[in-house]
Design a protein around this motif. Structure first.
Motif, PDB file in Angstrom:
ATOM      1  N   GLY A 197       0.840  -1.183   0.000  1.00 63.35           N
ATOM      2  CA  GLY A 197       0.000   0.000   0.000  1.00 63.35           C
ATOM      3  C   GLY A 197       0.878   1.236   0.000  1.00 63.35           C
ATOM      4  O   GLY A 197       2.096   1.155  -0.118  1.00 63.35           O
ATOM      5  N   PHE A 198       0.265   2.418   0.149  1.00 59.58           N
ATOM      6  CA  PHE A 198       1.091   3.619   0.126  1.00 59.58           C
ATOM      7  C   PHE A 198       1.201   4.291   1.481  1.00 59.58           C
ATOM      8  O   PHE A 198       1.260   5.495   1.604  1.00 59.58           O
ATOM      9  CB  PHE A 198       0.688   4.609  -0.964  1.00 59.58           C
ATOM     10  N   GLY A 199       1.203   3.484   2.499  1.00 58.88           N
ATOM     11  CA  GLY A 199       1.591   4.056   3.781  1.00 58.88           C
ATOM     12  C   GLY A 199       0.483   4.141   4.783  1.00 58.88           C
ATOM     13  O   GLY A 199      -0.674   3.833   4.511  1.00 58.88           O
ATOM     14  N   GLY A 200       0.878   4.532   5.997  1.00 56.67           N
ATOM     15  CA  GLY A 200      -0.066   4.595   7.090  1.00 56.67           C
ATOM     16  C   GLY A 200       0.078   3.386   7.991  1.00 56.67           C
ATOM     17  O   GLY A 200      -0.383   3.373   9.118  1.00 56.67           O
ATOM     18  N   ASN A 201       0.758   2.346   7.465  1.00 52.32           N
ATOM     19  CA  ASN A 201       0.869   1.112   8.244  1.00 52.32           C
ATOM     20  C   ASN A 201       2.227   0.955   8.920  1.00 52.32           C
ATOM     21  O   ASN A 201       2.585  -0.119   9.355  1.00 52.32           O
ATOM     22  CB  ASN A 201       0.545  -0.114   7.385  1.00 52.32           C
ATOM     23  N   GLU A 202       2.992   2.074   8.978  1.00 54.74           N
ATOM     24  CA  GLU A 202       4.321   1.998   9.582  1.00 54.74           C
ATOM     25  C   GLU A 202       4.237   1.935  11.098  1.00 54.74           C
ATOM     26  O   GLU A 202       5.166   1.524  11.766  1.00 54.74           O
ATOM     27  CB  GLU A 202       5.159   3.242   9.206  1.00 54.74           C
ATOM     28  N   VAL A 203       3.111   2.389  11.658  1.00 52.75           N
ATOM     29  CA  VAL A 203       2.981   2.449  13.102  1.00 52.75           C
ATOM     30  C   VAL A 203       2.075   1.317  13.584  1.00 52.75           C
ATOM     31  O   VAL A 203       0.946   1.204  13.127  1.00 52.75           O
ATOM     32  CB  VAL A 203       2.302   3.773  13.530  1.00 52.75           C
ATOM     33  N   ASP A 204       2.567   0.517  14.480  1.00 50.46           N
ATOM     34  CA  ASP A 204       1.735  -0.459  15.193  1.00 50.46           C
ATOM     35  C   ASP A 204       1.079  -1.501  14.302  1.00 50.46           C
ATOM     36  O   ASP A 204       0.132  -2.166  14.722  1.00 50.46           O
ATOM     37  CB  ASP A 204       0.641   0.259  16.008  1.00 50.46           C
ATOM     38  N   GLY A 205       1.524  -1.628  13.067  1.00 50.69           N
ATOM     39  CA  GLY A 205       1.006  -2.691  12.216  1.00 50.69           C
ATOM     40  C   GLY A 205      -0.369  -2.390  11.654  1.00 50.69           C
ATOM     41  O   GLY A 205      -0.962  -1.353  11.924  1.00 50.69           O
ATOM     42  N   ILE A 206      -0.795  -3.328  10.871  1.00 52.64           N
ATOM     43  CA  ILE A 206      -2.009  -3.130  10.099  1.00 52.64           C
ATOM     44  C   ILE A 206      -3.034  -4.180  10.535  1.00 52.64           C
ATOM     45  O   ILE A 206      -2.666  -5.303  10.845  1.00 52.64           O
ATOM     46  CB  ILE A 206      -1.642  -3.228   8.602  1.00 52.64           C
ATOM     47  N   LEU A 207      -4.290  -3.784  10.578  1.00 52.15           N
ATOM     48  CA  LEU A 207      -5.354  -4.735  10.925  1.00 52.15           C
ATOM     49  C   LEU A 207      -6.129  -5.099   9.667  1.00 52.15           C
ATOM     50  O   LEU A 207      -6.172  -4.314   8.712  1.00 52.15           O
ATOM     51  CB  LEU A 207      -6.323  -4.117  11.935  1.00 52.15           C
TER      52      LEU A 207
END
Ligand SMILES: NC(=O)c1ccc[n+]([C@@H]2O[C@H](COP(=O)([O-])OP(=O)(O)OC[C@H]3O[C@@H](n4cnc5c(N)ncnc54)[C@H](O)[C@@H]3O)[C@@H](O)[C@H]2O)c1
Length: 272
Positions: free
Chosen positions: A208-218
């Motif tokens: 994807g293009f980001g946003g998932n750098e912190v605390d992982g993705i659900l």
């Protein structure tokens, strides 16, 4: 699920978190109406779970009024309305104030974010709160974002409008709680949907293009489960990523330090 919830409407139910919510509510025995701008995807979800699909542009108040009238005339009282549809376009030219979107092109991203991320929640409440008060209560769930409590680096319009969505949910809960209107606001960090550039049905939790750098993705399914559990518990603030609660407390304790930390994080992202 909430006791006595028979009929639910989910906006943005054709994809991502909304679709997962439709599936989960259906499994719980709730009669779901899938409402989306993208009628074809709404129809495909509706066919899967055996329910109704309705095309709606949540940015248009007359569409929301007509949606509420049609569902209540044809199906019965709406017990649960989930305002889930949302949009984000990204800052263009590294400018927080840009009119155009950076990630997705649009002439006026502020207007689009304001209408879909905020006014759609207002329009739903305007159509439903008087009806719900007349019949003794109802439940409104507004999907905002952790960006509505903290900030989305690289998307000022999304950040601002999600803050407004949280503020509106607070106002609804305070003003109408005594009349039996229950309200929850959902504030996830990254979720594996098209919103962060991950294709529908890919089952991918990467990229994807980001946003998932912190605390992982659900996954969208995990978020749907959190929402249903939060609603069953009657919780106002639903945080699928529990760490968000700590960040909010740290931000409130020392705003300057928080801004410094976010600037550092932005520099780190920019070098990638
Ligand atoms: N994916 C994430 O990382 C994330 C994180 C926090 C919050 N959210 C929020 O979750 C909600 C759902 O997003 P998602 O991640 O499932 O994205 P998505 O793009 O997969 O789904 C959004 C849905 O909203 C619909 N939609 C968009 N504009 C509409 C309009 N004007 N009228 C009716 N429907 C419209 C789209 O057709 C789509 O079905 C949004 O409010 C979003 O801001 C997402």
């Amino acid at each position: 699920m909430i006791s006595g919830a028979n009929i639910a409407v989910v906006t943005g139910g054709g994809h991502g978190i909304g679709r997962a919510l439709c599936r989960r509510l259906h499994r719980d025995g709730v009669k779901v109406v899938v409402a989306d701008l993208d009628l074809r995807s709404a129809e495909s979800v509706a066919a899967e779970i055996g329910c109704t699909a309705i095309r709606v542009d949540v940015a248009d108040e007359s569409d929301i009024t007509a949606l509420v009238e049609r569902v209540e005339n044809e199906n019965g009282n709406i017990d649960l309305f989930i305002s889930n549809a949302g949009v984000g376009f990204g800052d263009a030219d590294d400018s927080a104030a840009s009119a155009r979107g950076g990630m997705h092109d649009i002439e006026d991203r502020w207007e689009a974010c304001w209408q879909v991320n905020v006014m759609a929640h207002v329009y739903a409440a305007r159509a439903l709160v008087p009806r719900m008060i007349n019949r003794g209560g109802g439940y409104l769930v507004n999907v905002a974002s952790a960006a509505g409590l903290l900030a989305q680096i690289g998307d000022a319009a999304y950040t601002v409008t999600k803050h407004a969505a949280v503020g509106f949910a607070e106002s609804l809960a305070i003003t109408h709680g005594d009349a039996g209107i229950r309200v929850s606001v959902v504030c996830p960090q990254a979720v594996a949907t098209r919103m962060i550039g991950i294709e529908d049905d890919s089952d991918s939790m990467e990229g994807g293009f980001g946003g998932n750098e912190v605390d992982g993705i659900l996954s969208a399914d995990e978020v749907a489960d959190c929402v249903v559990n939060g609603v069953a518990a009657g919780r106002f603030l639903i945080l699928p990523h529990p760490q968000v609660s700590d960040y909010v407390q740290r931000k409130a304790a020392d705003h300057d330090r928080w801004i410094g930390g976010m600037r550092k994080f932005r520099r780190r992202l920019a070098t990638r």
